[in-house]
Scaffold this motif. Structure first.
Motif, PDB file in Angstrom:
ATOM      1  N   PRO A  93       0.634  -1.181   0.140  1.00 32.50           N
ATOM      2  CA  PRO A  93      -0.047   0.142  -0.047  1.00 32.50           C
ATOM      3  C   PRO A  93       0.868   1.229   0.092  1.00 32.50           C
ATOM      4  O   PRO A  93       0.286   2.448  -0.493  1.00 32.50           O
ATOM      5  CB  PRO A  93      -0.695  -0.290   1.287  1.00 32.50           C
ATOM      6  CG  PRO A  93       0.068  -0.927   2.114  1.00 32.50           C
ATOM      7  CD  PRO A  93       0.762  -1.931   1.281  1.00 32.50           C
ATOM      8  N   ASP A  94       2.225   1.152   0.381  1.00 33.89           N
ATOM      9  CA  ASP A  94       2.909   2.295   0.236  1.00 33.89           C
ATOM     10  C   ASP A  94       4.131   2.283  -0.518  1.00 33.89           C
ATOM     11  O   ASP A  94       5.173   2.369  -0.140  1.00 33.89           O
ATOM     12  CB  ASP A  94       3.520   2.503   1.991  1.00 33.89           C
ATOM     13  CG  ASP A  94       2.581   2.504   3.073  1.00 33.89           C
ATOM     14  OD1 ASP A  94       1.413   3.188   2.669  1.00 33.89           O
ATOM     15  OD2 ASP A  94       2.358   1.811   4.020  1.00 33.89           O
ATOM     16  N   SER A  95       3.954   2.175  -1.793  1.00 39.22           N
ATOM     17  CA  SER A  95       4.783   2.018  -2.827  1.00 39.22           C
ATOM     18  C   SER A  95       5.306   3.128  -3.731  1.00 39.22           C
ATOM     19  O   SER A  95       6.115   3.223  -4.357  1.00 39.22           O
ATOM     20  CB  SER A  95       4.353   0.767  -3.645  1.00 39.22           C
ATOM     21  OG  SER A  95       3.026   1.257  -4.477  1.00 39.22           O
ATOM     22  N   LEU A  96       4.527   4.024  -3.545  1.00 34.12           N
ATOM     23  CA  LEU A  96       4.468   5.375  -4.199  1.00 34.12           C
ATOM     24  C   LEU A  96       4.170   5.113  -5.623  1.00 34.12           C
ATOM     25  O   LEU A  96       4.858   5.705  -6.392  1.00 34.12           O
ATOM     26  CB  LEU A  96       5.879   6.059  -4.168  1.00 34.12           C
ATOM     27  CG  LEU A  96       6.367   6.335  -2.658  1.00 34.12           C
ATOM     28  CD1 LEU A  96       7.674   7.038  -2.864  1.00 34.12           C
ATOM     29  CD2 LEU A  96       5.408   7.321  -2.249  1.00 34.12           C
ATOM     30  N   LEU A  97       3.309   4.212  -5.979  1.00 38.06           N
ATOM     31  CA  LEU A  97       2.981   3.660  -7.118  1.00 38.06           C
ATOM     32  C   LEU A  97       1.543   3.578  -7.112  1.00 38.06           C
ATOM     33  O   LEU A  97       0.767   3.338  -6.450  1.00 38.06           O
ATOM     34  CB  LEU A  97       3.620   2.153  -7.740  1.00 38.06           C
ATOM     35  CG  LEU A  97       4.948   2.108  -7.762  1.00 38.06           C
ATOM     36  CD1 LEU A  97       5.405   0.589  -7.777  1.00 38.06           C
ATOM     37  CD2 LEU A  97       5.390   2.702  -8.983  1.00 38.06           C
ATOM     38  N   GLU A  98       1.012   3.729  -8.565  1.00 32.36           N
ATOM     39  CA  GLU A  98      -0.529   3.405  -8.863  1.00 32.36           C
ATOM     40  C   GLU A  98      -0.726   1.912  -8.449  1.00 32.36           C
ATOM     41  O   GLU A  98       0.231   1.063  -8.260  1.00 32.36           O
ATOM     42  CB  GLU A  98      -0.837   3.683 -10.047  1.00 32.36           C
ATOM     43  CG  GLU A  98      -0.937   5.269 -10.875  1.00 32.36           C
ATOM     44  CD  GLU A  98      -1.831   6.171  -9.925  1.00 32.36           C
ATOM     45  OE1 GLU A  98      -2.676   5.624  -9.545  1.00 32.36           O
ATOM     46  OE2 GLU A  98      -1.231   7.238  -9.805  1.00 32.36           O
ATOM     47  N   ASN A  99      -2.069   1.458  -7.889  1.00 31.42           N
ATOM     48  CA  ASN A  99      -2.488   0.415  -7.594  1.00 31.42           C
ATOM     49  C   ASN A  99      -2.003  -0.915  -8.261  1.00 31.42           C
ATOM     50  O   ASN A  99      -1.402  -1.941  -8.050  1.00 31.42           O
ATOM     51  CB  ASN A  99      -3.940   0.228  -7.292  1.00 31.42           C
ATOM     52  CG  ASN A  99      -4.432   1.459  -6.250  1.00 31.42           C
ATOM     53  OD1 ASN A  99      -3.401   1.564  -5.254  1.00 31.42           O
ATOM     54  ND2 ASN A  99      -5.603   1.493  -6.145  1.00 31.42           N
TER      55      ASN A  99
ATOM     56  N   VAL B 179      13.524   7.614  -4.937  1.00 27.09           N
ATOM     57  CA  VAL B 179      12.765   6.818  -4.357  1.00 27.09           C
ATOM     58  C   VAL B 179      13.825   5.769  -4.029  1.00 27.09           C
ATOM     59  O   VAL B 179      14.494   5.115  -4.552  1.00 27.09           O
ATOM     60  CB  VAL B 179      11.666   6.266  -5.238  1.00 27.09           C
ATOM     61  CG1 VAL B 179      11.007   5.055  -4.614  1.00 27.09           C
ATOM     62  CG2 VAL B 179      10.598   7.314  -5.496  1.00 27.09           C
ATOM     63  N   ILE B 180      13.473   5.350  -2.714  1.00 28.46           N
ATOM     64  CA  ILE B 180      14.215   4.099  -2.144  1.00 28.46           C
ATOM     65  C   ILE B 180      13.357   3.006  -1.781  1.00 28.46           C
ATOM     66  O   ILE B 180      12.368   3.212  -1.047  1.00 28.46           O
ATOM     67  CB  ILE B 180      15.054   4.308  -0.837  1.00 28.46           C
ATOM     68  CG1 ILE B 180      15.938   5.776  -0.932  1.00 28.46           C
ATOM     69  CG2 ILE B 180      15.750   3.268  -0.478  1.00 28.46           C
ATOM     70  CD1 ILE B 180      16.951   5.782  -1.952  1.00 28.46           C
ATOM     71  N   PRO B 181      13.372   2.114  -2.771  1.00 30.30           N
ATOM     72  CA  PRO B 181      12.377   0.530  -2.409  1.00 30.30           C
ATOM     73  C   PRO B 181      12.982  -0.189  -1.220  1.00 30.30           C
ATOM     74  O   PRO B 181      14.272  -0.212  -1.030  1.00 30.30           O
ATOM     75  CB  PRO B 181      12.642  -0.071  -3.821  1.00 30.30           C
ATOM     76  CG  PRO B 181      13.345   0.935  -4.905  1.00 30.30           C
ATOM     77  CD  PRO B 181      14.094   1.787  -3.891  1.00 30.30           C
TER      78      PRO B 181
END
Length: 328
Positions: free
Chosen positions: A63-69, A113-115
């Motif tokens: 849910p906290d990926s900084l990506l669309e669903n 962005v840091i994964p």
């Protein structure tokens, strides 16, 4: 099935009267780099490492990926595919009760962005994590398939390494694991050799094999591994001077208590025909000594007893703990 590249045991020159038998031992280990930390180890594995994680790892959509669903779900699926190639049976699904799982997330640091990848226990505690190299925020936000696939393929070996450390730590804490005691090995002997090879090879192996890590026991019951040597002779080429030759192959099979092959050490060479039809002498001693070292390595690789335990998490939230690794 073998899951790793073969590694060569050094060649030894073996002398038998006038002929020379050069035997190169080829180690075909079942799990050289990784003993499949989340794979079902079978009855003997569960007995040797009582705290082994269950044979499945959930990877829920973050849910906290900084990506669309849709891109978030795609990232999770790519991670699952990459982990499966590392022999970790991951599943893209919501977290199920009793399962270990992988928590994916991403955070902003300036324009990058840091994964983040965090291994979670069934009780919801962070046990180990890894941070990927930074990605330009604009590139990450686009959620392109090839970018997420590359991220997953690069992250999977690191995650696998974390899992290896987790299993090693569990083994270290278990007094019945092979990190805490020698392996008990039942040696079935040698068959198929000409001359006195069956007897002399078996005696030489039994004398050369025991050390601080592996012991031979006389009965199969209660053994962690079983070892058997199988010799095969076949007619070979005529030889450089027209003399007949034979091809000799000695395979030292190493099986788990449940009968699964952990690995096999193979020694082979061409010899003058019938040169070993009588006494093997020093040939048996040299071959058995070389084979003993190979079998020790097979057991070490398969059991994972040489892997370094992962240290405990220091932060408790999986994002700042002592088991973290940042690659950049």
């Amino acid at each position: 099935m073998k899951h790793s590249a073969p590694s060569n045991i050094p060649r030894t020159r073996l002398r038998h009267r006038l002929p020379v038998l050069a035997i190169g031992a080829l180690l075909l280990s079942g799990c050289v780099d990784m003993p499949h930390p989340f794979g079902d180890p079978g009855p003997e594995g569960r007995r040797l490492a009582l705290n082994t994680p269950p044979p499945r790892m959930d990877v829920p959509t973050p849910p906290d990926s900084l990506l669309e669903n849709e891109a978030s779900a795609l990232w999770a699926r790519h991670i699952v595919h990459a982990l499966v190639t590392e022999s970790v049976p991951a599943v893209a699904q919501p977290v199920r009760k009793g399962d270990w799982w992988l928590r994916l997330s991403a955070t902003m640091e300036g324009e990058q962005v840091i994964p983040h990848y965090v291994v979670m226990t069934p009780s919801g505690e962070a046990r180990g994590h890894w941070d990927a190299p930074p990605v330009p925020a604009q590139v990450w936000a686009a959620g392109r398939d090839e970018v997420l696939a590359t991220q997953a393929s690069e992250a999977a070996p690191k995650i696998s390494s974390v899992l290896t450390g987790i299993q090693a730590a569990m083994m270290q804490a278990d007094p019945q694991s092979l990190k805490r005691r020698p392996a008990k090995v039942y040696f079935k002997g040698v068959r198929g050799a000409p001359g006195d090879g069956n007897v002399t090879l078996a005696r030489a192996f039994a004398a050369a094999f025991p050390d601080a890590h592996d012991k031979i026991q006389e009965q199969a019951e209660g053994a962690d591994y079983r070892v058997e040597g199988v010799v095969t002779l076949t007619d070979g080429p005529a030889g450089t001077t027209g003399h007949p030759m034979q091809h000799i192959e000695i395979v030292w099979h190493t099986l788990t208590a449940g009968g699964k092959e952990a690995g096999a050490a193979t020694q082979l060479h061409d010899i003058p025909a019938h040169s070993l039809d009588g006494a093997w002498g020093d040939v048996a001693m040299a071959a058995a000594s070389e084979a003993a070292g190979a079998v020790h390595q097979i057991i070490t690789n398969y059991s994972g007893r040489a892997h370094k335990p992962l240290p405990p998490e220091a932060g408790g939230d999986g994002a700042k703990g002592g088991a973290a690794a940042r690659q950049g």
